[in-house]
Design an enzyme around this catalytic site. Structure first.
Site, PDB file in Angstrom:
ATOM      1  N   ILE A  15       0.838  -1.201   0.000  1.00 55.80           N
ATOM      2  CA  ILE A  15       0.000   0.000   0.000  1.00 55.80           C
ATOM      3  C   ILE A  15       0.877   1.257   0.000  1.00 55.80           C
ATOM      4  O   ILE A  15       0.648   2.185  -0.769  1.00 55.80           O
ATOM      5  CB  ILE A  15      -0.960   0.000   1.201  1.00 55.80           C
ATOM      6  CG1 ILE A  15      -1.928  -1.179   1.105  1.00 55.80           C
ATOM      7  CG2 ILE A  15      -1.727   1.322   1.274  1.00 55.80           C
ATOM      8  CD1 ILE A  15      -2.791  -1.369   2.342  1.00 55.80           C
ATOM      9  N   ASP A  59      11.818   4.651  12.952  1.00 55.93           N
ATOM     10  CA  ASP A  59      10.845   4.027  13.839  1.00 55.93           C
ATOM     11  C   ASP A  59       9.829   5.108  14.204  1.00 55.93           C
ATOM     12  O   ASP A  59      10.119   5.997  15.006  1.00 55.93           O
ATOM     13  CB  ASP A  59      11.540   3.495  15.093  1.00 55.93           C
ATOM     14  CG  ASP A  59      10.567   2.884  16.102  1.00 55.93           C
ATOM     15  OD1 ASP A  59       9.340   2.938  15.867  1.00 55.93           O
ATOM     16  OD2 ASP A  59      11.040   2.368  17.126  1.00 55.93           O
ATOM     17  N   ASN A  85       0.784   6.018   6.986  1.00 53.96           N
ATOM     18  CA  ASN A  85       0.335   4.718   6.495  1.00 53.96           C
ATOM     19  C   ASN A  85       0.826   3.551   7.344  1.00 53.96           C
ATOM     20  O   ASN A  85       0.229   2.474   7.311  1.00 53.96           O
ATOM     21  CB  ASN A  85       0.810   4.548   5.045  1.00 53.96           C
ATOM     22  CG  ASN A  85       0.605   3.150   4.520  1.00 53.96           C
ATOM     23  OD1 ASN A  85      -0.514   2.693   4.348  1.00 53.96           O
ATOM     24  ND2 ASN A  85       1.712   2.438   4.273  1.00 53.96           N
ATOM     25  N   ARG A 118       3.291  16.259  14.303  1.00 57.08           N
ATOM     26  CA  ARG A 118       3.911  17.333  15.084  1.00 57.08           C
ATOM     27  C   ARG A 118       5.316  17.638  14.582  1.00 57.08           C
ATOM     28  O   ARG A 118       5.760  18.793  14.635  1.00 57.08           O
ATOM     29  CB  ARG A 118       3.938  16.960  16.571  1.00 57.08           C
ATOM     30  CG  ARG A 118       2.579  16.941  17.251  1.00 57.08           C
ATOM     31  CD  ARG A 118       1.853  18.284  17.165  1.00 57.08           C
ATOM     32  NE  ARG A 118       2.684  19.389  17.572  1.00 57.08           N
ATOM     33  CZ  ARG A 118       2.850  19.791  18.849  1.00 57.08           C
ATOM     34  NH1 ARG A 118       2.222  19.149  19.828  1.00 57.08           N
ATOM     35  NH2 ARG A 118       3.622  20.816  19.132  1.00 57.08           N
ATOM     36  N   TYR A 148      -5.832  -2.881  17.508  1.00 56.88           N
ATOM     37  CA  TYR A 148      -5.664  -2.199  16.218  1.00 56.88           C
ATOM     38  C   TYR A 148      -6.892  -1.358  15.904  1.00 56.88           C
ATOM     39  O   TYR A 148      -6.784  -0.190  15.500  1.00 56.88           O
ATOM     40  CB  TYR A 148      -5.448  -3.263  15.147  1.00 56.88           C
ATOM     41  CG  TYR A 148      -5.514  -2.813  13.714  1.00 56.88           C
ATOM     42  CD1 TYR A 148      -4.399  -2.262  13.085  1.00 56.88           C
ATOM     43  CD2 TYR A 148      -6.674  -2.984  12.959  1.00 56.88           C
ATOM     44  CE1 TYR A 148      -4.448  -1.880  11.752  1.00 56.88           C
ATOM     45  CE2 TYR A 148      -6.734  -2.603  11.623  1.00 56.88           C
ATOM     46  CZ  TYR A 148      -5.628  -2.054  11.030  1.00 56.88           C
ATOM     47  OH  TYR A 148      -5.683  -1.677   9.702  1.00 56.88           O
ATOM     48  N   LYS A 152      -7.244   2.654  15.429  1.00 54.41           N
ATOM     49  CA  LYS A 152      -7.709   3.255  14.178  1.00 54.41           C
ATOM     50  C   LYS A 152      -8.918   4.166  14.423  1.00 54.41           C
ATOM     51  O   LYS A 152      -9.068   5.193  13.757  1.00 54.41           O
ATOM     52  CB  LYS A 152      -8.069   2.166  13.158  1.00 54.41           C
ATOM     53  CG  LYS A 152      -6.864   1.391  12.634  1.00 54.41           C
ATOM     54  CD  LYS A 152      -5.872   2.277  11.896  1.00 54.41           C
ATOM     55  CE  LYS A 152      -4.803   1.466  11.171  1.00 54.41           C
ATOM     56  NZ  LYS A 152      -3.808   2.324  10.494  1.00 54.41           N
TER      57      LYS A 152
END
Length: 258
Positions: A15, A59, A85, A118, A148, A152
């Protein structure tokens, strides 16, 4: 003239790579950010010249690493688009979710987007740029993977927070919520279960599942001038999944009594 730059996190995956490729249509430089430096470099080289497609090891759950990534971005141009992503899901059920998994999933799927935003917000102010968070249908409904999914759902709220608070600077913030996406991870599942795509397909009104280019096209639209008045929204890219399931609708209609 300062070069326009897009940052795509989790860019080594299917993706992320598709998003990077599509954004290169109207950005001078694409930063392919990933925790796996070798994979990011391979992805960048499949896309083109290393002056345009720049692999950056980062990271995104670590503020120091993110700050270094933002400094690299600033040395290459000015950020016009940030695509958060990077993400992953671990435990399938709430019962199997340990405190460590809960924290890890929230760090990667929610906190990382906050840290990345930020770190580059001043550049986004300068360009009146765009933030696109890759959420999930799991953040809209219950489909398993609870840590998860909760992260989200939080990412969708962060999307709106940025849109409301930073709109005065011309920054737009939107989310894309994919359904099942046909990636290499799903191809691996198909190797052990040849019927996996057929089993998934029946839940989708369009009778297919999403591919990475579907997600990339949505991101490209939201990042571009055709979406100039769109901010604070979540665009499902799910082949109709969140609209409802035809099989369930037929079951309910057949069992209804008036």
């Amino acid at each position: 003239m300062t070069q326009s730059l897009a940052i795509v996190t989790g860019a080594a995956g299917d993706i992320g790579r598709a998003i990077a490729r599509k954004l290169s249509d109207d950005h001078d430089v694409i930063l392919l950010v990933d925790i796996n430096a070798d994979a990011a470099e391979r992805a960048a080289r499949t896309l083109g010249d290393d002056n345009r497609f720049v692999a950056v090891a980062c990271d995104v759950t670590d503020a120091t690493s993110v700050a270094a990534m933002a400094a690299t971005a600033a040395s290459r141009g000015t950020v016009r688009t940030l695509v958060n992503n990077a993400g992953a899901a671990r435990a399938v059920s709430l019962h199997d979710t340990t405190p460590e998994i809960w924290r890890m999933d929230n760090a990667l799927n929610l906190e990382a987007a906050f840290l990345c935003f930020r770190a580059v917000e001043d550049m986004l102010k300068e360009t009146r740029g765009s933030v696109i968070n890759i959420a999930s249908v799991n953040g809209m409904n219950v489909f398993g993977h609870p840590a998860y999914s909760a992260a989200k759902a939080g990412l969708l709220h962060l999307t709106r927070l940025i849109a409301v608070e930073y709109g005065k600077f011309g920054i737009r913030s939107n989310a894309v919520a994919p359904g099942t996406v046909r990636t290499q991870a799903w191809e691996a599942r198909a190797a052990s279960n040849p019927d996996v795509f057929e089993e998934a397909r029946r839940w989708y009104p369009l009778q297919r599942i999403v591919n990475p280019d579907d997600v990339a096209n949505a991101v490209h639209f939201l990042a571009g001038p055709l979406a100039a008045a769109i901010s604070g929204v979540c665009l499902p890219v799910d082949c109709g999944l969140t609209a409802g399931q035809a099989e369930l609708a037929r079951t309910f209609s057949q069992s209804s009594h008036y």
